[in-house]
Scaffold this active site. Structure first.
Site, PDB file in Angstrom:
ATOM      1  CG  HIS A 280       7.798  -4.721  -1.314  1.00 21.53           C
ATOM      2  ND1 HIS A 280       8.276  -4.622  -0.059  1.00 21.53           N
ATOM      3  CD2 HIS A 280       7.672  -5.064  -2.208  1.00 21.53           C
ATOM      4  CE1 HIS A 280       7.600  -5.781   0.046  1.00 21.53           C
ATOM      5  NE2 HIS A 280       7.650  -6.087  -0.546  1.00 21.53           N
TER       6      HIS A 280
ATOM      7  CG  ASP B 117      10.819  -5.702   4.214  1.00 28.99           C
ATOM      8  OD1 ASP B 117      10.868  -6.193   3.388  1.00 28.99           O
ATOM      9  OD2 ASP B 117      11.477  -6.469   5.123  1.00 28.99           O
TER      10      ASP B 117
END
Length: 454
Positions: A425, A429
Site C-alpha cells: 500500500h 492505492d
C-alpha cells in the site's frame, strides 16, 4: 667386430621394441636365439647366432598413464550474485568409487540445491568439508584419485549349480491285511461316575489383576528436533522482512469459471494434439495477469528503498509458486507479455518438472516482477498471500467450488473461485488494486477480452 656389435644392438632393439609393443604382464622373459644377418654396407660381416645361453633377459613393468593416477581437488562451483554460501550434504564417503558425472555432494543454498558431480572416474580420497559445513564459491570440497575406468557394478551372485541325483524309487508298500469280520456284538459301556463338585462355600474368590496405568496405555509422549534447512531459513527470513517492510493490504474478488471451463473442455483435445500439452487454468490466469499488469504498470513496479525511487519495469516476468518437499520455490516465466497459451503451458510444465526433480538453477528463480500462488490445487477456499520481495503484489488463486449466484435476476449454481490480491500500500492505492483485480476477472471470465484488447 664393429659390424657385429651394430647388428647385435639393432636386433636387440627390435626384440625389445616388439616386447614393449606387446601388452605383457609383469614378468621376466628371455630372448630366444637372435639371428644376425649380413647387413648392407658391411660386406665383411658374417652371420652369427646368439644362443639362449647368452643372457638377454628383460624385466617388463606394466605402466599406467600419468593422468589415470592423478589426484585432483574438486572445488565448489560458482554461485549466482545473490547467493554467497551454502550447506554441504555428502552423498559419498571416503573410499567410494565414483563414475564421471556421478553426484558426490549437494550444496543447499538460499534458493535451490546445487549438485556437484565427479569430474572423472576415480576414488574419493578425502572430504575437505564436514557434512553440514558451510562453503563459498571456489572452496575445495574433496580430492579424487583418477582411475581411468568406471567402477564395475556388482553382479548378483549366482547360485552354485548343484547336481542332484535322482533318488531310487522306493519299493511299493504291501497292501494292508484285511481286518477280520466281527462275529459278536461289542459290549455296551457302563456310564461313568459324575465328577465330584465342591460346595460353594469352599470356593475362594481370586483377586483381579491390577489395572494398567493410564499413561502406559496411551504410550509415551515424545518430541524430536530437526535443523531447519537453508531454504526454509531463507523463506522465513524473506517473508518476515516483507511483513516488516511492506504495508501489505489484501483485496478480494470472485471469478465465474463457467466460460473458461467450457473453453477448456471444448479445445483441450485439439490443444493436446497440436502442442502435446494439457490445457490448464494456470495459463489463463498468467495471461490475464500480464494483460492487467500492462493496464496497471504500478502493480509491476517496486520501491527502491535505498534511493527512494519507484522502479517501473517495461517487461513482465511472472513468478509461479511451486510446492516441493524442501519448501516453496518460485521459478520465473519471463517476458509473459509476448507469450500465448501454449508457450505459457510449456514453460510452466518445464519449470514444474525441474522443481519436482530438484533441478532448478538459481537463474530460474532470479528476478520476477509479479507472483501467482495457486492454493486451489490443495483445496483452499480463501486466503491472503504474502508479497514475495522485491515485488509489490501477489495474486492468490483458490479452489473452484459450485455456489449459488445471482445471474440476470435468477439464482444459478456456477463454478466460482475466490481470488485475492495482496499489494504494497506504500506504492499501490486501493483504486489501482481493485481495477487490476477486475481486469483479471474480466479476462478469465471471457477470454475474448484479450483478443479484442478491451
Amino acid at each position: 667386430m664393429l659390424s657385429r656389435s651394430r647388428c647385435v644392438s639393432r636386433a636387440f632393439s627390435r626384440s625389445l621394441s616388439a616386447f614393449q609393443k606387446g601388452n605383457c604382464p609383469l614378468g621376466r622373459r628371455s630372448l630366444p636365439g637372435v639371428s644376425l644377418c649380413q647387413g648392407p654396407g658391411y660386406p665383411d660381416s658374417r652371420k652369427m647366432v646368439i644362443n639362449n645361453s647368452s643372457v638377454f633377459s628383460v624385466r617388463f613393468f606394466q605402466t599406467t598413464a600419468v593422468c589415470k593416477n592423478d589426484v585432483i581437488t574438486v572445488q565448489t562451483p560458482a554461485f549466482a550474485e545473490s547467493v554467497t554460501e551454502g550447506d554441504v550434504r555428502w552423498e559419498k564417503a571416503v573410499g567410494d568409487a565414483v563414475a564421471e558425472d556421478e553426484v558426490v555432494c549437494e550444496i543447499e543454498t538460499d534458493k535451490t540445491s546445487v549438485q556437484v558431480p565427479s569430474p572423472a572416474n576415480g576414488i574419493i580420497e578425502a572430504l575437505l568439508v564436514p557434512d553440514g559445513g558451510k562453503v563459498e564459491g571456489g572452496t575445495p570440497l574433496f580430492t579424487l584419485r583418477k582411475t581411468g575406468a568406471a567402477p564395475a557394478k556388482a553382479k548378483p551372485a549366482e547360485a552354485p549349480a548343484t547336481a542332484y541325483k535322482a533318488a531310487p524309487e522306493a519299493p511299493a508298500a504291501p497292501p494292508p491285511p484285511v481286518a477280520p469280520v466281527p462275529t459278536q456284538m461289542p459290549p455296551v459301556p457302563s456310564p461313568s461316575q459324575p465328577p465330584s463338585s465342591k460346595p460353594v462355600s469352599a470356593i475362594k474368590p481370586t483377586a483381579a489383576p491390577p489395572l494398567a496405568e493410564a499413561g502406559a496405555a496411551k504410550g509415551l509422549r515424545s518430541e524430536h528436533r530437526e535443523k531447519m534447512n537453508r531454504m526454509r531459513q531463507r523463506i522465513a527470513q524473506r517473508l518476515k522482512e516483507a511483513q516488516n517492510t511492506c504495508a501489505m493490504l489484501t483485496t478480494f474478488n470472485e471469478v465465474d469459471m463457467s466460460n473458461i471451463q467450457e473453453m477448456r473442455a471444448r479445445h483441450k483435445d485439439a490443444f493436446l494434439k497440436k502442442h502435446n500439452l494439457k490445457l490448464g487454468f494456470m495459463s489463463a490466469f498468467v495471461k490475464a495477469s500480464a494483460f492487467a499488469l500492462q493496464e496497471q504498470p504500478v502493480v509491476n513496479a517496486v520501491i527502491d528503498d535505498a534511493t527512494k525511487e519507484v522502479v517501473y519495469r517495461d517487461y513482465i516476468d511472472i513468478s509461479v509458486a511451486v510446492a516441493t518437499p524442501r519448501g516453496l520455490v518460485v521459478p520465473v516465466i519471463r517476458n509473459v507479455e509476448t507469450m500465448n497459451y501454449a508457450d505459457i503451458e510449456r514453460t510452466i510444465n518445464e519449470l514444474g518438472e525441474k522443481a519436482r526433480k530438484n533441478e532448478l538453477a538459481i537463474e530460474d528463480m532470479d528476478g520476477g516482477t509479479f507472483t501467482i500462488s495457486n492454493g486451489g490445487v490443495f483445496g483452499s477456499l480463501f486466503g491472503t498471500p504474502i508479497i514475495n520481495p522485491p515485488q509489490s503484489a501477489i495474486l492468490g488463486m483458490h479452489g473452484i467450488f459450485d455456489r449459488p449466484v445471482a445471474v440476470g435476476g435468477k439464482v444459478e449454481v456456477r463454478p466460482m473461485m475466490y481470488v485475492a490480491l495482496t499489494y504494497d500500500h506504500r506504492l499501490i492505492d486501493g483504486r489501482e488494486a481493485v481495477t487490476f483485480l477486475r481486469k483479471i476477472k474480466a479476462a478469465v471470465e471471457d477470454p475474448r477480452v484479450l483478443l479484442l484488447d478491451l
